[in-house]
Design a protein around this motif. Structure first.
Motif, PDB file in Angstrom:
ATOM      1  N   MET A  17     -29.956  40.387  58.103  1.00  0.00           N
ATOM      2  CA  MET A  17     -28.621  40.943  58.308  1.00  0.00           C
ATOM      3  C   MET A  17     -28.547  42.399  57.839  1.00  0.00           C
ATOM      4  O   MET A  17     -27.902  43.226  58.486  1.00  0.00           O
ATOM      5  CB  MET A  17     -27.580  40.101  57.566  1.00  0.00           C
ATOM      6  CG  MET A  17     -27.352  38.743  58.182  1.00  0.00           C
ATOM      7  SD  MET A  17     -26.220  37.717  57.234  1.00  0.00           S
ATOM      8  CE  MET A  17     -24.653  38.520  57.595  1.00  0.00           C
ATOM      9  N   THR A  23     -24.429  44.989  61.407  1.00  0.00           N
ATOM     10  CA  THR A  23     -23.927  44.006  60.449  1.00  0.00           C
ATOM     11  C   THR A  23     -23.514  44.737  59.180  1.00  0.00           C
ATOM     12  O   THR A  23     -24.355  45.305  58.485  1.00  0.00           O
ATOM     13  CB  THR A  23     -25.002  42.955  60.109  1.00  0.00           C
ATOM     14  OG1 THR A  23     -25.428  42.321  61.311  1.00  0.00           O
ATOM     15  CG2 THR A  23     -24.461  41.919  59.151  1.00  0.00           C
ATOM     16  N   GLN A  82     -23.838  34.874  61.998  1.00  0.00           N
ATOM     17  CA  GLN A  82     -22.944  35.612  61.117  1.00  0.00           C
ATOM     18  C   GLN A  82     -21.619  34.894  61.001  1.00  0.00           C
ATOM     19  O   GLN A  82     -20.972  34.576  61.998  1.00  0.00           O
ATOM     20  CB  GLN A  82     -22.734  37.013  61.686  1.00  0.00           C
ATOM     21  CG  GLN A  82     -21.962  37.929  60.798  1.00  0.00           C
ATOM     22  CD  GLN A  82     -21.897  39.323  61.380  1.00  0.00           C
ATOM     23  OE1 GLN A  82     -22.776  39.731  62.123  1.00  0.00           O
ATOM     24  NE2 GLN A  82     -20.852  40.035  61.068  1.00  0.00           N
TER      25      GLN A  82
END
Length: 84
Positions: A17, A23, A82
């Motif tokens: 991530m 992100t 996510q």
């Protein structure tokens, strides 16, 4: 959750991530409870020095890694992994 309490699977996901340009650190904090500084420590520990330096330089210049610096709110791709 603190970096020392994370299992390898979670560390791998945090690194993944953090490596993604879109992100934000806030998403990592929401999902794993890790601050930006803790993510940086994990990245430093898990990556080769040259890769870490390249990542830090890239992330420092990105507006997309911080929600408050973004000029957009929605309409962008979000990974199925996510949570936020």
């Amino acid at each position: 959750m603190k970096p020392l309490e994370l299992n390898q699977e979670t560390i791998d996901r945090v690194v993944e991530m953090a490596w993604e340009d879109r992100t934000p650190f806030e998403a990592i904090e929401t999902q794993f409870g890790l601050s930006e500084k803790e993510v940086i420590k994990i990245m430093r520990r898990e990556m080769k020095e040259s890769s870490f330096k390249m990542w830090r330089e890239r992330v420092t210049k990105r507006k997309t890694k911080h929600i408050k610096k973004r000029d957009f709110v929605a309409g962008r791709f979000k990974s199925d992994n996510q949570k936020t």
